[in-house]
Design a protein around this motif. Sequence first.
Motif: not given
Length: 249
Positions: A99-103, A106-111, A133-136
């Motif tokens: 998925n998009i947060f692999t890497g 925290h492996g997931r959004p936290n905020h 992390y540069p994924v929005v």
Amino acid sequence: MDSQINLPSSLEVSRINALPSAAYYIPDFISDEEEQAILNKVETAPKARWRQLTHRRLQTWPSDLVQDTLLDARPLPDWLEAPVVSRLLSIPLSDTEPNIFTGSPHGRPNHVLINEYPPNTGIMPHKDGAAYYPVVCTVSLGSSLCLNLYKSKQDGALDPEPVWRILQEPRSLLITTADLYSEYLHGIEPISADIDLSEQTVANWSLLRSPSSYTDGLNQRQTRTSLTYRDVLKVSKLGAKLGPMFKRR
Ligand SMILES: O=C(O)CCC(=O)C(=O)O
């Protein structure tokens, strides 16, 4: 799954090809009912949750950042976690990346940042900086509007003409990453209607749920609420220790 929800088999299917890599747009990410339930939670949040700016108000969950650090490591409340986070993490990015947060740390959004935009309200062009992390991942609720992407000129000044526009429909998910995060600025014009909308002027036109709604190229804005999900890189150790003591709210 609810017939109003339509998730791609992989994010690649939802890529916005007109943009530098990489951005994705999924029009039917949540259902009408889910949209209403989240809007209800946003509207009925305790008054102290809202921060009033000059033209816009916002909420931050689980808390604000202090010096780019998340002090409060409580998990997101249930109404922000489900259905958005689990659904987001269920979409494969590619054959090799789940998925998009692999890497991400925290492996997931936290905020989650919640912004409310009545008509004639926007946000100045800006970059999101080093905290995340540069994924929005942005879920839009209530109304459509255009997010503009800008580039700095050679002399460093902002070119006031956007390079691209992305039209975000209610219940959609927009994901921006990589160069779009680091090289370009994003902003929303404080206008009452988005005009001149067409296949030629909107980067994600072919992915829209309902391009025919914008007759005469016009989107008359109503109040649009956005949920911006990101992974804050630094989480305070103290907050992380206290986190498990708190239940979700
Ligand atoms: O509300 C949006 O879609 C944009 C929010 C934004 O620019 C930000 O959180 O940095």
